[in-house]
Write a protein that holds these residues in place. Sequence first.
Motif, PDB file in Angstrom:
ATOM      1  N   ILE A 162       0.838  -1.206   0.000  1.00 56.89           N
ATOM      2  CA  ILE A 162       0.000   0.000   0.000  1.00 56.89           C
ATOM      3  C   ILE A 162       0.869   1.250   0.000  1.00 56.89           C
ATOM      4  N   LEU A 163       1.901   1.251   0.848  1.00 58.26           N
ATOM      5  CA  LEU A 163       2.789   2.405   0.940  1.00 58.26           C
ATOM      6  C   LEU A 163       3.577   2.593  -0.360  1.00 58.26           C
ATOM      7  N   GLN A 164       4.135   1.522  -0.893  1.00 62.27           N
ATOM      8  CA  GLN A 164       4.927   1.633  -2.119  1.00 62.27           C
ATOM      9  C   GLN A 164       4.071   2.095  -3.293  1.00 62.27           C
ATOM     10  N   ARG A 165       2.849   1.629  -3.343  1.00 63.22           N
ATOM     11  CA  ARG A 165       1.927   2.037  -4.413  1.00 63.22           C
ATOM     12  C   ARG A 165       1.659   3.541  -4.366  1.00 63.22           C
ATOM     13  N   GLU A 166       1.491   4.070  -3.149  1.00 66.96           N
ATOM     14  CA  GLU A 166       1.227   5.502  -3.006  1.00 66.96           C
ATOM     15  C   GLU A 166       2.473   6.320  -3.327  1.00 66.96           C
ATOM     16  N   LEU A 167       3.643   5.833  -2.909  1.00 63.53           N
ATOM     17  CA  LEU A 167       4.895   6.515  -3.231  1.00 63.53           C
ATOM     18  C   LEU A 167       5.118   6.566  -4.741  1.00 63.53           C
ATOM     19  N   ASP A 168       4.822   5.469  -5.430  1.00 64.51           N
ATOM     20  CA  ASP A 168       4.989   5.421  -6.887  1.00 64.51           C
ATOM     21  C   ASP A 168       4.049   6.394  -7.583  1.00 64.51           C
ATOM     22  N   LYS A 169       2.872   6.598  -6.980  1.00 65.00           N
ATOM     23  CA  LYS A 169       1.903   7.506  -7.575  1.00 65.00           C
ATOM     24  C   LYS A 169       2.449   8.939  -7.630  1.00 65.00           C
ATOM     25  N   TYR A 170       3.205   9.330  -6.586  1.00 62.71           N
ATOM     26  CA  TYR A 170       3.711  10.698  -6.498  1.00 62.71           C
ATOM     27  C   TYR A 170       5.106  10.866  -7.088  1.00 62.71           C
ATOM     28  N   PHE A 171       5.941   9.852  -6.924  1.00 67.60           N
ATOM     29  CA  PHE A 171       7.339   9.979  -7.339  1.00 67.60           C
ATOM     30  C   PHE A 171       7.692   9.135  -8.566  1.00 67.60           C
ATOM     31  N   LYS A 172       6.705   8.365  -9.074  1.00 65.91           N
ATOM     32  CA  LYS A 172       6.946   7.459 -10.200  1.00 65.91           C
ATOM     33  C   LYS A 172       8.114   6.531  -9.833  1.00 65.91           C
ATOM     34  N   LYS A 173       9.090   6.429 -10.717  1.00 68.28           N
ATOM     35  CA  LYS A 173      10.275   5.620 -10.415  1.00 68.28           C
ATOM     36  C   LYS A 173      11.512   6.516 -10.265  1.00 68.28           C
ATOM     37  N   ASP A 174      11.257   7.795  -9.936  1.00 63.20           N
ATOM     38  CA  ASP A 174      12.351   8.768  -9.879  1.00 63.20           C
ATOM     39  C   ASP A 174      13.145   8.680  -8.579  1.00 63.20           C
ATOM     40  N   ILE A 175      12.578   7.995  -7.572  1.00 69.31           N
ATOM     41  CA  ILE A 175      13.255   7.859  -6.279  1.00 69.31           C
ATOM     42  C   ILE A 175      13.164   6.403  -5.809  1.00 69.31           C
ATOM     43  N   ASP A 176      14.285   5.888  -5.332  1.00 68.77           N
ATOM     44  CA  ASP A 176      14.316   4.556  -4.731  1.00 68.77           C
ATOM     45  C   ASP A 176      14.150   4.693  -3.219  1.00 68.77           C
ATOM     46  N   PHE A 177      13.153   4.011  -2.664  1.00 68.89           N
ATOM     47  CA  PHE A 177      12.877   4.085  -1.231  1.00 68.89           C
ATOM     48  C   PHE A 177      13.320   2.805  -0.529  1.00 68.89           C
ATOM     49  N   GLU A 178      14.067   2.988   0.546  1.00 65.68           N
ATOM     50  CA  GLU A 178      14.429   1.885   1.431  1.00 65.68           C
ATOM     51  C   GLU A 178      13.543   2.024   2.662  1.00 65.68           C
ATOM     52  N   ILE A 179      12.536   1.164   2.779  1.00 66.00           N
ATOM     53  CA  ILE A 179      11.533   1.300   3.840  1.00 66.00           C
ATOM     54  C   ILE A 179      11.873   0.374   5.000  1.00 66.00           C
ATOM     55  N   ALA A 180      11.947   0.957   6.197  1.00 67.05           N
ATOM     56  CA  ALA A 180      12.236   0.186   7.415  1.00 67.05           C
ATOM     57  C   ALA A 180      11.065   0.332   8.387  1.00 67.05           C
ATOM     58  N   TRP A 181      10.515  -0.777   8.849  1.00 65.65           N
ATOM     59  CA  TRP A 181       9.349  -0.779   9.739  1.00 65.65           C
ATOM     60  C   TRP A 181       9.784  -0.964  11.194  1.00 65.65           C
ATOM     61  N   GLY A 182       8.927  -0.520  12.107  1.00 65.86           N
ATOM     62  CA  GLY A 182       9.191  -0.695  13.535  1.00 65.86           C
ATOM     63  C   GLY A 182      10.360   0.130  14.038  1.00 65.86           C
ATOM     64  N   GLN A 183      10.486   1.361  13.525  1.00 61.20           N
ATOM     65  CA  GLN A 183      11.616   2.220  13.863  1.00 61.20           C
ATOM     66  C   GLN A 183      11.282   3.216  14.973  1.00 61.20           C
ATOM     67  N   THR A 184      12.274   3.566  15.771  1.00 64.05           N
ATOM     68  CA  THR A 184      12.137   4.635  16.768  1.00 64.05           C
ATOM     69  C   THR A 184      12.450   5.956  16.078  1.00 64.05           C
TER      70      THR A 184
END
Length: 405
Positions: free
Chosen positions: A367-389
Amino acid sequence: MKESDFWALDKLQKYQLEKAKVFLQFAYEHSAFYKELFDKVGFNAREITSIDDIKVLPIIDKDTLLRENRRIQSDYHFKKLFFSETSGTTGQVLKFYRNEEWESGHRAAMFRGYHWYGVKFWEKNGYFWGYNIDKKQKCKVAFLDFLQNRFRMFSYSKEELKCFIKRLKRATYLEGYSSMIYETAKMVNQLSERKNNFKLKMVKGTSEKIYESYQKEVQNAFGVKMISEYGSTESGIIAYECPEGGNMHICMENVIVEEVNGEIVVTNLLSYSFPIIRYKLGDYVKLADKTFRCKCGREHPVILDILGRVGKCIKGYMQQYPSLMFYYVFKNIALTTGISLNYQAIQREVGKIDLKIEQNQPEYQYILQRELDKYFKKDIDFEIAWGQTLHTWNGKLRDFISELD
């Protein structure tokens, strides 16, 4: 301030206009910077017939206040002045002096907000603010807190936070950085403290955006929602959230607020010693329509939402994006799916972003990656980390950090 609380809008507007005329004429007569500026654009404060007339004046920013500091400062000899400085979170510390009316008007606006919640400012209260100070300064701050029936944390540890929570049970209100209040609420809920152990009439978040995801933790912990006070050192109190409608009412007795290209522009009508006129504060906001009326009955204009800070750009491989883009990404996820996520984005390389998510729910990755792609297309690579402080308890929590030049 209490007298004007329920004035009709036309009465508030007339009062604001008369106050603006006096203030702007004073700025012309006693500030070398504004005298030159007014003359340059042919502005005469005595001749204005509408608040909109000030729009002929250019918008200034923090760089202007820093660069022209001495020339902006009034040459009038006030009986009493109060030294002030901004927090310097942008890397720029602004220093100036506030006249007594400015200081008193700022506090009056704040205390009127307290009054809405049945809070008296001398009642016992907890306070989250900066605490990384030297030993001598710590003693001074502790003494001033004692005089104000206030207690705070000077260093972070679980044991000290537990002690703070214990003292909070005897307090009437809690205020400070919204992210710190949120972290405290989480600790309360982890300790299985029951909300009826607290007698808080008001939990007020300041200096940071209050995310919707904060409210569940705060409500569960203290039995009340976190409300918003919006302002800054140089602008004073801009708006305060009312208890009935949950809207942020602009304190138009003290400030003029404009929305220009999505950004807030403020004129502080009390700032005689250091005039703040058409100042771009650095926040994106959304103002209510002029026909909007809050169910609380107050007719002061309303700020519907503070969207975020105007900050450094996000740099993709091919183009740049405003940092506000993240606000829309996570806002859309919340609106379409009901999922609220707390985040912090860090950019160290062009085209790459580390995205830290507080919630440990990797099942929402798609869900998150789909929304990021909607705004940034493939212009940015995201490294997503869950459960972070996300919060280090060192001060304000920033949702976007750029380490690029």
